[in-house]
Design an enzyme around this catalytic site. Structure first.
Site, PDB file in Angstrom:
ATOM      1  N   ASP A  90      92.511  79.022 183.745  1.00  0.00           N
ATOM      2  CA  ASP A  90      90.882  80.374 183.304  1.00  0.00           C
ATOM      3  C   ASP A  90      90.573  81.231 184.474  1.00  0.00           C
ATOM      4  O   ASP A  90      90.454  80.045 185.800  1.00  0.00           O
ATOM      5  CB  ASP A  90      90.094  79.110 182.207  1.00  0.00           C
ATOM      6  N   GLU A 137      88.664  74.754 183.145  1.00  0.00           N
ATOM      7  CA  GLU A 137      88.123  74.393 184.075  1.00  0.00           C
ATOM      8  C   GLU A 137      86.671  75.005 184.070  1.00  0.00           C
ATOM      9  O   GLU A 137      85.856  74.059 185.474  1.00  0.00           O
ATOM     10  CB  GLU A 137      89.004  74.302 185.198  1.00  0.00           C
ATOM     11  N   GLU A 138      86.980  75.822 184.532  1.00  0.00           N
ATOM     12  CA  GLU A 138      85.500  77.066 184.576  1.00  0.00           C
ATOM     13  C   GLU A 138      83.938  76.688 183.968  1.00  0.00           C
ATOM     14  O   GLU A 138      82.978  76.819 184.100  1.00  0.00           O
ATOM     15  CB  GLU A 138      85.314  78.608 185.143  1.00  0.00           C
TER      16      GLU A 138
HETATM   17 ZN   LIG Z   1      88.849  77.112 189.960  1.00  0.00          ZN
END
Ligand SMILES: [Zn+2]
Length: 376
Positions: free
Chosen positions: A78, A138-139
């Protein structure tokens, strides 16, 4: 296909965290299967009802079994959102030896380097198992990696977590924890303070204690970090309704970044003790502590074979990161984890993020050598 062409294809797939990452996962699965990896999808539905997928790709598992993957390469699929005015966000653009596009730096460059490196390797020559891990979300809090660690698909020995570090191996990182604290009072006309109790005055007393806690924690030092201690921040405070009303409620956020060796709830326990102390003088002091995110810190020894290999092959001594990464999730799988990748974190999350082409090519070389060193 060159690493630049691969990066162009990855950037061309919009994989902002709010969208499903199914499209980029299909692309990655096809690329991995074409080189002989066995893929596994770990789908889940996010808080907004959107399908997300973590993807693993394994090779050489017949030698060491599923329970001891020698080397894991991790990249998150992502990206952060992009400004609609950035017309080239999804179209990789080259200028002055740099490749621009959303995710070009964070972290599709590392993924492109990984795909290029595995295509240079004859997988039949592997003597130890190699895994690629492509995560979702992840973000927005390393959510995919945490789910994958909970599923525990394998144990791992070494993990390279792709993030823009300008090819400096990062062997430790601070934890990241947040809580929301609500202090209650009793509303009254401000001309008659004896009829009420100010939540803002109470919150102020508690925050002063928290500042003292932060000051004390500076003595617990880990010199590898900058600054070399836990940091504590009250970033938002909201309370009261009018200038002539005694405030009935005051909320503030508490954020702290632990160093290795400190439990994530350590600060909360000190805050709870401060509240108990304040209650001795003010029995009505009511305070709710709502603990939110609690990401562990991580540290891999400077003597780790992986740290040494990455230091030698990159020519950069290892360091520490101040931002949250998926490394703790890899450590939960048993790995010695290092954060490493092309591009500079300071240009990530910006319009016009880019990766220098020389670092991208250098990353391909290093990852290829890492596979040869640890798996062949
Ligand atoms: Zn990253």
């Amino acid at each position: 296909m060159t690493v630049e062409q691969t990066l162009a294809e990855l950037v061309g797939i919009d994989s902002v965290s709010s969208r499903s990452n199914a499209e980029i996962v299909s692309y990655l699965a096809a690329r991995c299967e074409a080189t002989g990896f066995k893929i596994n999808r770990f789908p889940f539905i996010d808080d907004y009802g959107v399908e997300k997928i973590n993807l693993t790709a394994l090779a050489g598992a017949e030698f060491s079994g599923l329970h001891a993957i020698e080397l894991v390469l991790v990249g998150h699929t992502d990206t952060v959102p992009y400004d609609p005015n950035w017309t080239e966000a999804l179209q990789l653009t080259e200028r002055d030896g740099k490749l621009f596009g959303r995710g070009a730096c964070d972290t599709k460059a590392f993924i492109a380097a990984t795909l290029t490196a595995i295509e240079m390797i004859d997988l039949t020559q592997l003597k130890q198992s190699l895994a690629l891990v492509f995560t979702a979300d992840e973000e927005i809090g390393c959510l995919g990696a945490k789910r994958l660690a909970d599923a525990h698909p394998f144990n791992a020995r070494y993990a390279i977590v792709g993030e823009p570090t300008s090819l400096q191996p990062m062997r430790a990182g601070k934890g990241y924890c947040v809580a929301e604290i609500t202090v209650r009072g009793r509303e009254a006309h401000s001309a008659y303070p004896q009829l009420g109790a100010s939540a803002i005055f109470r919150a102020a007393r508690l925050i002063e204690r928290i500042e003292g806690i932060a000051e004390e924690l500076k003595n617990d030092r880990r010199d590898a970090f900058d600054p070399p201690h836990m940091t504590v921040n009250v970033g938002i405070i909201k309370g009261g309704t009018a200038k002539n009303i005694i405030a009935g409620e005051c909320r503030f956020t508490l954020e702290w970044r632990t160093i290795p060796g400190q439990e994530s709830d350590y600060v909360l326990n000190l805050v709870r003790r401060a509240v108990e102390d304040l209650q001795k003088h003010d029995p009505d002091f009511v305070c709710e502590i709502d603990a939110g995110r609690a990401d562990q810190s991580f540290e891999t020894s400077g003597d780790s074979q992986l740290v040494r290999f990455l230091e030698e092959s990159s020519g950069n001594t290892s360091g520490t990161v101040a931002f949250g990464t998926e490394a703790p999730s890899m450590i939960a799988l048993g790995a010695e984890a290092v954060v490493f990748g092309p591009g500079d974190i300071r240009v990530a999350h910006q319009t016009g993020e880019f990766v220098p082409i020389d670092q991208l090519n250098e990353c391909v070389r290093i990852l290829r050598h890492a596979i040869e060193r640890f798996c062949m």
